[in-house]
Design an enzyme around this catalytic site. Sequence first.
Site, PDB file in Angstrom:
ATOM      1  N   HIS A 123       8.921   7.232   8.391  1.00 30.94           N
ATOM      2  CA  HIS A 123       7.468   7.185   8.212  1.00 30.94           C
ATOM      3  C   HIS A 123       6.787   7.282   9.579  1.00 30.94           C
ATOM      4  CE1 HIS A 123       3.461   5.768   7.113  1.00 30.94           C
ATOM      5  NE2 HIS A 123       3.787   5.983   5.858  1.00 30.94           N
ATOM      6  N   GLU A 125       4.112   6.022  10.776  1.00 27.96           N
ATOM      7  CA  GLU A 125       3.655   4.735  11.319  1.00 27.96           C
ATOM      8  C   GLU A 125       4.790   4.016  12.037  1.00 27.96           C
ATOM      9  OE1 GLU A 125       2.690   0.285   9.727  1.00 27.96           O
ATOM     10  OE2 GLU A 125       1.868   1.915   8.521  1.00 27.96           O
ATOM     11  N   CYS A 189      -0.540  -5.573   6.391  1.00 31.98           N
ATOM     12  CA  CYS A 189      -1.986  -5.512   6.157  1.00 31.98           C
ATOM     13  C   CYS A 189      -2.375  -6.383   4.966  1.00 31.98           C
ATOM     14  CB  CYS A 189      -2.380  -4.056   5.907  1.00 31.98           C
ATOM     15  SG  CYS A 189      -4.086  -3.830   5.390  1.00 31.98           S
ATOM     16  N   ASN A 219       2.273   3.311   0.618  1.00 36.16           N
ATOM     17  CA  ASN A 219       1.694   2.163  -0.097  1.00 36.16           C
ATOM     18  C   ASN A 219       1.450   2.488  -1.570  1.00 36.16           C
ATOM     19  OD1 ASN A 219      -1.471   2.493  -0.567  1.00 36.16           O
ATOM     20  ND2 ASN A 219      -0.994   3.450   1.396  1.00 36.16           N
TER      21      ASN A 219
END
Length: 283
Positions: A123, A125, A189, A219
Amino acid sequence: MQVILAKHAGFCFGVKRATQLAFQAANIGSETYTLGPIIHSPQVVQRLEEMGVIPVDNVSEVETGGTIIIRSHGVAAEELEAAVRANLEVVDATCPFVKKAQEHVATLSKEGYDIVVVGDAVHPEVQGIVSYAAGRVYVVSSHKDVERLPRMSKIGVVAQTTQSFEHLHEVVAACLARGGEARVYNTICDATAVRQEEAKKLAGAVDCMVVIGGFNSANTMRLAQICLELLPRTHHVETASQIDEQWFKGVKKVGVTAGASTPKWIIDEVIDRISAIDKDKIS
């Protein structure tokens, strides 16, 4: 047929901020690019392209003097440095939660900790977060991966922002079981945790779930997985055109949720499509 929309479906703070920055840049009219897709929503990326904001894979594709927007997932430290060296105007739309994870990794690494990142190694991120480590760094997708790591006397743990707290807790427990010192930062988060909890409750109260969001959105895929574990009649779609009326046979209540990268207009279109199917059944 009752359609119930989760309270916190759609854009989170970080994604909303990133898209606002991108659309603002588009309205200025200058040559603007994003380093990778601004968010994991093909429909938003396409709309921005139509307005002149073009995604590129490398800084080298942007001419000197151009504007480059750092996507919400962040980028590797060396990519950001390359943009600065190329004299580009940099608009940093990195999600503040992602930025915090990057900063924790940089600090822990300087203090002599080996880094464990809980998340998906491919990913963007996670790839960005990993780049801020000056020493050894490992990406684990589960607590079982920890067993294969070398012994470490000082472990610093952070998580991809879309991971579940339960998942992070399992990995931390596995790290502690191997001995040594562990410093853990919960970089998940808040919006992710809220959406996942809402999805669980909603899936337990309806006959069918529709989860809206990019098929490349971590997500959103996690939301779909959570719902599917509780409710087999769970369907993941990107757009209203993918809705199948057969899904709603015998259904009295439909739950709808959406990933953090899903714009409101797509959510509205999906709900309108489901409502239209219900009207057709009645007529």
